[in-house]
Enzyme design. Structure first.
Site, PDB file in Angstrom:
ATOM      1  N   TYR A   1       0.341 129.760 140.738  1.00 51.97           N
ATOM      2  CA  TYR A   1       0.550 129.068 139.457  1.00 51.97           C
ATOM      3  C   TYR A   1       1.882 128.294 139.445  1.00 51.97           C
ATOM      4  CZ  TYR A   1       1.659 128.278 134.572  1.00 51.97           C
ATOM      5  OH  TYR A   1       2.034 127.675 133.398  1.00 51.97           O
TER       6      TYR A   1
ATOM      7  N   TYR B   1      -0.779 121.690 123.599  1.00 52.70           N
ATOM      8  CA  TYR B   1      -0.122 122.869 123.029  1.00 52.70           C
ATOM      9  C   TYR B   1      -0.591 123.046 121.582  1.00 52.70           C
ATOM     10  CZ  TYR B   1       2.741 121.849 127.105  1.00 52.70           C
ATOM     11  OH  TYR B   1       3.156 121.560 128.374  1.00 52.70           O
TER      12      TYR B   1
ATOM     13  N   VAL C   1       5.513 119.811 130.371  1.00 54.37           N
ATOM     14  CA  VAL C   1       6.909 119.779 129.928  1.00 54.37           C
ATOM     15  C   VAL C   1       7.791 118.841 130.767  1.00 54.37           C
ATOM     16  CG1 VAL C   1       6.995 122.025 128.767  1.00 54.37           C
ATOM     17  CG2 VAL C   1       7.463 121.889 131.217  1.00 54.37           C
TER      18      VAL C   1
ATOM     19  N   SER D   1       2.274 121.252 133.400  1.00 56.55           N
ATOM     20  CA  SER D   1       0.987 121.721 132.875  1.00 56.55           C
ATOM     21  C   SER D   1      -0.153 120.721 132.998  1.00 56.55           C
ATOM     22  CB  SER D   1       1.143 122.132 131.412  1.00 56.55           C
ATOM     23  OG  SER D   1       1.716 123.412 131.369  1.00 56.55           O
TER      24      SER D   1
ATOM     25  N   LYS E   1      -2.959 121.833 135.110  1.00 56.57           N
ATOM     26  CA  LYS E   1      -3.969 122.799 134.637  1.00 56.57           C
ATOM     27  C   LYS E   1      -5.365 122.182 134.571  1.00 56.57           C
ATOM     28  CE  LYS E   1      -0.504 125.645 132.372  1.00 56.57           C
ATOM     29  NZ  LYS E   1       0.394 125.828 131.266  1.00 56.57           N
TER      30      LYS E   1
END
Ligand code: GLU
Length: 314
Positions: free
Chosen positions: A198, A250, A268, A71, A74
């Site tokens: 993605y 998160y 992660v 992530s 992103k």
């Protein structure tokens, strides 16, 4: 406000202290196990790299060992999407902390298919759709990979195809969210293509040195201070940092701001990219995750680094 690096700070010494203090924690946390390639990673790994706005790089531990950035990608995808469609992006994705799980579908229903922010999964899937722009997913993937190679000044950065395949094999919830958003009219490309982009961006492999270097434009008002290239406007860099600060960890983004006080994004795979505005870009990696899914040792290391350097923005 200009926050020049404090000349009294000996960064190498500070990093050595942080590393030493982390010894007692290394190995703690739970390595992500939803796909085999991540579950195989040694939980005792720990790496840190800091690249300062004046071009100095300080590293310690496994800073040159590649890991799955997941992530953290992103942030870079968000940068590319903002450059593509500008402020219009914010009509399709919000910029508020989610306050619920990164892959929550309930919130998405309440909010009519508009994800809370671009750093949770549905938001990142919308961002991937913007980058895809209804073309071949290979082009979108190449765009993200090339962006990272350029920013890191390293053409060797690759996608781990085993991870990409596993993401696709296990990504049922992401698939569900993508179809859900499509039902609200918030996805233009074919779901399969958007998800392909993605999943591949999540599967990019980098090491701490590459990651810290790649994030440097965010520490330097949107300009790469080493190459001199303007990557994004100053205002845009500030806003990406704001989203990282409020949404990058998160459901524990507030906690990260409280303890570290810097914009950051975790993944992660155990990596965290952290930005000390006007000062440095920092990458840490330690695969054991805490209960919320952030690198346990990585978060502790950043907290100590922020204390010892005084780099918190607060
Ligand atoms: N590939 C993961 C997913 O979409 C990303 C997880 C993460 O780093 O947050 O579920």
């Amino acid at each position: 406000m200009s926050r020049k690096p404090n000349p009294d700070i000996n960064l190498s010494e500070i990093v050595a202290v942080v590393r030493q203090e982390m010894e007692e924690h290394i190995g703690k946390g739970k390595v992500a196990n939803y796909i085999p390639a991540l579950s195989r990673v040694d939980p005792r790994k720990f790496g840190i790299a800091i690249t300062t706005c004046d071009g100095q790089t300080v590293t310690s531990g496994d800073a040159e060992e590649p890991f799955s950035i997941q992530s953290v990608s992103k942030v870079f995808a968000l940068t590319i999407a903002l450059e593509r469609v500008g402020e219009a992006l914010w009509s399709r994705v919000g910029r508020e902390p989610s306050g619920s799980a990164f892959n929550s579908i309930i919130q998405l229903e309440h909010e009519h298919g508009i994800p809370r922010n671009p750093l949770i999964n549905p938001g990142a899937i919308v961002v991937a759709d913007v980058i895809l722009n209804e073309r071949d997913p290979k082009l979108a993937i190449t765009k993200i990979l090339e962006f990272l190679r350029t920013r890191a000044d390293d053409s060797s950065i690759q996608i781990d195809m085993e991870v990409a395949q596993s993401e696709a094999d296990t990504g049922h919830r992401n698939t569900a969210m993508a179809y859900f958003m499509r039902s609200f009219g918030n996805l233009n490309g074919p779901v399969y293509d958007v998800l392909s982009a993605y999943f591949h961006q999540c599967a990019i492999t980098m090491n701490c040195v590459q990651l810290a270097r790649a994030g440097l434009y965010l520490a330097s008002s949107g300009t790469d201070p080493i190459s001199g290239e303007r990557v994004v406007s100053e205002a845009r860099a500030r806003r990406i940092n704001a989203v990282m600060m409020t949404c990058g960890h998160y459901d524990a983004s507030g906690d990260f701001a409280f303890h570290v006080g810097l914009p950051g994004k975790s993944g992660v795979g155990g990596g965290i990219l952290c930005i000390a505005p006007q000062t440095a870009s920092i990458a840490v990696w330690s695969p054991g995750l805490n209960a919320v899914g952030n690198s346990l040792v990585g978060s502790l290391a950043l907290e100590r680094l922020a204390q010892l350097t005084g780099w918190s923005v607060f």
